[in-house]
Scaffold this motif. Sequence first.
Motif, mmCIF file in Angstrom:
data_model
loop_
_atom_site.group_PDB
_atom_site.id
_atom_site.type_symbol
_atom_site.label_atom_id
_atom_site.label_comp_id
_atom_site.label_asym_id
_atom_site.label_seq_id
_atom_site.Cartn_x
_atom_site.Cartn_y
_atom_site.Cartn_z
ATOM 1 N N LEU A 20 20.900 -56.583 -67.840
ATOM 2 C CA LEU A 20 19.819 -55.601 -67.780
ATOM 3 C C LEU A 20 19.344 -55.442 -66.333
ATOM 4 C CD1 LEU A 20 17.984 -53.914 -69.744
ATOM 5 C CD2 LEU A 20 16.345 -55.779 -69.568
ATOM 6 N N SER A 21 19.175 -54.203 -65.917
ATOM 7 C CA SER A 21 18.799 -53.982 -64.518
ATOM 8 C C SER A 21 17.354 -54.379 -64.260
ATOM 9 C CB SER A 21 18.992 -52.515 -64.151
ATOM 10 O OG SER A 21 17.874 -51.767 -64.553
ATOM 11 N N ALA A 22 17.103 -54.824 -63.041
ATOM 12 C CA ALA A 22 15.761 -55.253 -62.653
ATOM 13 C C ALA A 22 14.777 -54.092 -62.750
ATOM 14 C CB ALA A 22 15.785 -55.812 -61.236
ATOM 15 N N THR A 23 15.277 -52.880 -62.539
ATOM 16 C CA THR A 23 14.419 -51.695 -62.613
ATOM 17 C C THR A 23 13.845 -51.547 -64.025
ATOM 18 O OG1 THR A 23 16.183 -50.729 -61.287
ATOM 19 C CG2 THR A 23 14.346 -49.276 -61.893
ATOM 20 N N VAL A 24 14.707 -51.737 -65.016
ATOM 21 C CA VAL A 24 14.248 -51.619 -66.403
ATOM 22 C C VAL A 24 13.234 -52.721 -66.703
ATOM 23 C CG1 VAL A 24 14.947 -51.753 -68.828
ATOM 24 C CG2 VAL A 24 16.356 -50.483 -67.192
ATOM 25 N N VAL A 25 13.552 -53.933 -66.265
ATOM 26 C CA VAL A 25 12.633 -55.053 -66.504
ATOM 27 C C VAL A 25 11.265 -54.732 -65.897
ATOM 28 C CG1 VAL A 25 12.187 -57.493 -66.066
ATOM 29 C CG2 VAL A 25 14.507 -56.730 -66.601
ATOM 30 N N ASP A 26 11.265 -54.228 -64.681
ATOM 31 C CA ASP A 26 10.000 -53.885 -64.018
ATOM 32 C C ASP A 26 9.225 -52.833 -64.802
ATOM 33 O OD1 ASP A 26 10.618 -55.665 -62.074
ATOM 34 O OD2 ASP A 26 11.227 -54.188 -60.571
ATOM 35 N N LYS A 27 9.971 -51.840 -65.297
ATOM 36 C CA LYS A 27 9.325 -50.758 -66.069
ATOM 37 C C LYS A 27 8.683 -51.287 -67.340
ATOM 38 C CE LYS A 27 11.766 -46.405 -65.225
ATOM 39 N NZ LYS A 27 12.726 -45.476 -65.858
ATOM 40 N N VAL A 28 9.447 -52.116 -68.076
ATOM 41 C CA VAL A 28 8.928 -52.680 -69.328
ATOM 42 C C VAL A 28 7.660 -53.482 -69.045
ATOM 43 C CG1 VAL A 28 9.408 -54.215 -71.266
ATOM 44 C CG2 VAL A 28 11.235 -52.818 -70.326
ATOM 45 N N ILE A 29 7.745 -54.322 -68.025
ATOM 46 C CA ILE A 29 6.595 -55.175 -67.709
ATOM 47 C C ILE A 29 5.392 -54.321 -67.302
ATOM 48 C CG2 ILE A 29 5.720 -56.876 -66.046
ATOM 49 C CD1 ILE A 29 8.441 -58.232 -66.179
ATOM 50 N N ALA A 30 5.639 -53.308 -66.487
ATOM 51 C CA ALA A 30 4.531 -52.441 -66.058
ATOM 52 C C ALA A 30 3.870 -51.799 -67.270
ATOM 53 C CB ALA A 30 5.049 -51.377 -65.099
ATOM 54 N N GLU A 31 4.707 -51.343 -68.204
ATOM 55 C CA GLU A 31 4.154 -50.676 -69.389
ATOM 56 C C GLU A 31 3.379 -51.664 -70.259
ATOM 57 O OE1 GLU A 31 6.933 -47.935 -71.086
ATOM 58 O OE2 GLU A 31 5.667 -47.631 -72.870
ATOM 59 N N LEU A 32 3.915 -52.876 -70.404
ATOM 60 C CA LEU A 32 3.224 -53.883 -71.211
ATOM 61 C C LEU A 32 1.908 -54.287 -70.541
ATOM 62 C CD1 LEU A 32 6.290 -56.061 -72.260
ATOM 63 C CD2 LEU A 32 4.838 -54.729 -73.799
ATOM 64 N N GLU A 33 1.948 -54.463 -69.231
ATOM 65 C CA GLU A 33 0.735 -54.894 -68.528
ATOM 66 C C GLU A 33 -0.332 -53.796 -68.521
ATOM 67 O OE1 GLU A 33 2.349 -58.595 -65.857
ATOM 68 O OE2 GLU A 33 2.132 -56.678 -64.818
ATOM 69 N N GLN A 84 -0.124 -59.877 -70.638
ATOM 70 C CA GLN A 84 0.278 -60.685 -69.500
ATOM 71 C C GLN A 84 1.755 -61.045 -69.713
ATOM 72 O OE1 GLN A 84 -1.699 -64.458 -69.787
ATOM 73 N NE2 GLN A 84 -1.546 -64.926 -67.618
ATOM 74 N N CYS A 85 2.578 -60.803 -68.732
ATOM 75 C CA CYS A 85 4.023 -61.028 -68.910
ATOM 76 C C CYS A 85 4.551 -62.183 -68.055
ATOM 77 C CB CYS A 85 4.792 -59.765 -68.558
ATOM 78 S SG CYS A 85 4.517 -58.433 -69.740
ATOM 79 N N PHE A 86 5.468 -62.919 -68.638
ATOM 80 C CA PHE A 86 6.166 -63.993 -67.939
ATOM 81 C C PHE A 86 7.655 -63.819 -68.173
ATOM 82 C CE2 PHE A 86 2.211 -65.581 -69.717
ATOM 83 C CZ PHE A 86 1.598 -66.227 -68.643
ATOM 84 N N ILE A 87 8.446 -64.159 -67.196
ATOM 85 C CA ILE A 87 9.889 -64.225 -67.430
ATOM 86 C C ILE A 87 10.292 -65.678 -67.294
ATOM 87 C CG2 ILE A 87 12.172 -63.583 -66.573
ATOM 88 C CD1 ILE A 87 11.022 -60.961 -65.666
ATOM 89 N N ALA A 88 11.060 -66.177 -68.248
ATOM 90 C CA ALA A 88 11.427 -67.593 -68.181
ATOM 91 C C ALA A 88 12.777 -67.832 -68.821
ATOM 92 C CB ALA A 88 10.368 -68.442 -68.875
ATOM 93 N N GLY A 89 13.547 -68.712 -68.179
ATOM 94 C CA GLY A 89 14.790 -69.173 -68.775
ATOM 95 C C GLY A 89 14.467 -70.032 -69.989
ATOM 96 N N VAL A 90 15.394 -70.105 -70.897
ATOM 97 C CA VAL A 90 15.182 -70.793 -72.168
ATOM 98 C C VAL A 90 16.079 -72.018 -72.246
ATOM 99 C CG1 VAL A 90 15.698 -70.544 -74.636
ATOM 100 C CG2 VAL A 90 14.436 -68.750 -73.432
ATOM 101 N N GLY A 91 15.521 -73.118 -72.729
ATOM 102 C CA GLY A 91 16.346 -74.299 -73.016
ATOM 103 C C GLY A 91 16.720 -75.135 -71.816
ATOM 104 N N GLY A 92 15.920 -75.098 -70.765
ATOM 105 C CA GLY A 92 16.238 -75.898 -69.567
ATOM 106 C C GLY A 92 15.794 -77.350 -69.702
#
Lengths: 388, 388
Positions: free
Chosen positions: A351-364, A369-377
Amino acid sequence: MEVKSRAPGKIILAGEHAVVHGSTAVASSIALYTYVSLRLSTPSSENEESLKLVLKDVDLEFSWPISRIREAFPDYVALLSSTPASCSGDSTKSIAALVEELSIPEAKIGLASGVSAFLWLYLSIQGFKPATVVISSELPLGAGLGSSAAFCVALAAALLSVTDSVSVDLCQQGWHSFGEKELDLVNKWAFEGEKIIHGKPSGIDNTVSAYGNIISFRSGNLTRMKSNVHLKMLITNTKVGRNTKALVAGVSERMLRHPGAMAFVFSAVDSISKELTTVLQSPTPDHLSVTQIEEKVEELMEMNQGLLQSMGVSHATIETVLQTTLKYKLASKLTGAGGGGCVLTLLPILLSATVVDKVIAELESNGFQCFIAGVGGNGVEISFEHSS
Amino acid sequence: MEVKSRAPGKIILAGEHAVVHGSTAVASSIALYTYVSLRLSTPSSENEESLKLVLKDVDLEFSWPISRIREAFPDYVALLSSTPASCSGDSTKSIAALVEELSIPEAKIGLASGVSAFLWLYLSIQGFKPATVVISSELPLGAGLGSSAAFCVALAAALLSVTDSVSVDLCQQGWHSFGEKELDLVNKWAFEGEKIIHGKPSGIDNTVSAYGNIISFRSGNLTRMKSNVHLKMLITNTKVGRNTKALVAGVSERMLRHPGAMAFVFSAVDSISKELTTVLQSPTPDHLSVTQIEEKVEELMEMNQGLLQSMGVSHATIETVLQTTLKYKLASKLTGAGGGGCVLTLLPILLSATVVDKVIAELESNGFQCFIAGVGGNGVEISFEHSS
């Protein structure tokens, strides 16, 4: 010398609520941490010796003269840090007295149980040694991401790392893990802290935070497993406070009203959880491409979310998150108790970073409040900093 | 003399999609009708005799000279209107020729199969009699509300009512129902019409439209039942066209990928459908108040919607409707194939008109179309108007 520790938060990947009715659930660690810094004071006659607790995120600082602590525990008998113990009735009273003397602002009174857990773990493991403990966290409090467990795990790890109960290599650079036996001990102490904060915790949050990775659990049995897939999640905190007890009770009442249908709903969730653990453990990239695995996980998330909705634990804000991410063809599900709280959205690796930024902007823009995190570390880790 | 008939549309209250995999589904009639007016021409030499079809809603009028129809069916042998028959290969060709000669605008070419069904039913039941048939409908076309079945049922009813095959009291005032035997005949002829429009219809739509009330169906078996509860539904047409075949195939593919979980999902739906039929048939107001019944239906709708979401047949527009009605604490579920189409929202009897107006205004501001209709009312009815 300063000991630093960090312990991850957790998310429920599948099976919340259904687990109460005998289904399998799957939890995993997330790469959002609670940090503890422990600095034992060098003996000094200038200032009165004290135990200091700094909660950086909420801008609070508490301090107890060691003499006051000694006074509160007149019959104190040193515990063995190698033998985790529950806070007894007498100790509970003594700790309550010490906490009541603090001037915790009314709005932050919810932190009192965390301070009590801190005092119990500190006194049990370090006794009356003066020190300064600084806590900070990337995890939102009370949002179902296991912030209290990460706090207890990180605290227990830091406190134990400077005792004889665990053997650690003080010279190792950077973050490093404990051995299996050390983790068991950290986890047990953390569970004692969780009991002070939550009364009757399931033990899942502290276990995930201590050992990291993925844990499936059913009827009180926890099975640790290692994920072979690196998933990235967008975690959206709706900031709507949940009443977990009421939500759990609501599902049980629905179960009583519709025993047939709900039993099938719980069984469907059980299948989903089991499938998810199989998918996450599948050897890659031999069998399935990362994209294929992500698609499977997305479908399982969508199915689980539908089943959670049929249990009645969704919420308008959760639906808003789902609706928003759906626009970008991203799969989401609530995580934890529902009724607000947090929502997971899988972020495919391509997924492109542009899309991620857009989704987060819309959610915020909705106040989330948005977080991005790896899973299972990794689980809890420590690091020693030797001041020159 | 003019014969008027009206036949209701249908909604699926529970069980869509799952019914394909062996679960029970429940359909009911809705008080939105397709109207047919049939006026057989009195013999006249002034104008050439013709058969005229007026589709009022779409502003189309078709006319065939009777001589042209006779020419298209050179080997015509009168059928018995009491013995419903399928359109044979030869007749299909003759009808296709008659329809091709019409100048149906490209945008409305979807109506051609309906015109073919009209010709088959008309010729089979009335032969070469000149007449004018006017059709109008409150039902949106192709939205999953059974508009084509209502069309076939109303048409068959009007045509049969002026034959010897059914005995009706011409002097009765206003709308009145047929007897059970007459309904069976109307339903069978309507099914023949549906076959021309849909190829392989399930027979559920025409059965609901003919008999009204509620029908549960499972593995091809239909069970008619009478509801004791008067529910009112808000029906929101998202106006998003659905590809029913693709949606059904999508669920089957998900079933193949996740056989365990999906089997439980379908079983849960089966339980919900069965519970719904029990609730709707419960004797009121002795056992449960109307409000209690409405609450049960709402909960079952919410559960069914969650399960449909877990099958993957929801759609962004459906979610918008759910989200909107949720704000007003109203329960909704998609009805029919999903992926757009229509959404049902229960309107409790005690809900204020102000709230209903607000919900509708908000839904319509999204470009949706709203209908309010009673559920489970009468099936097809006729009325005779004697011009003075």
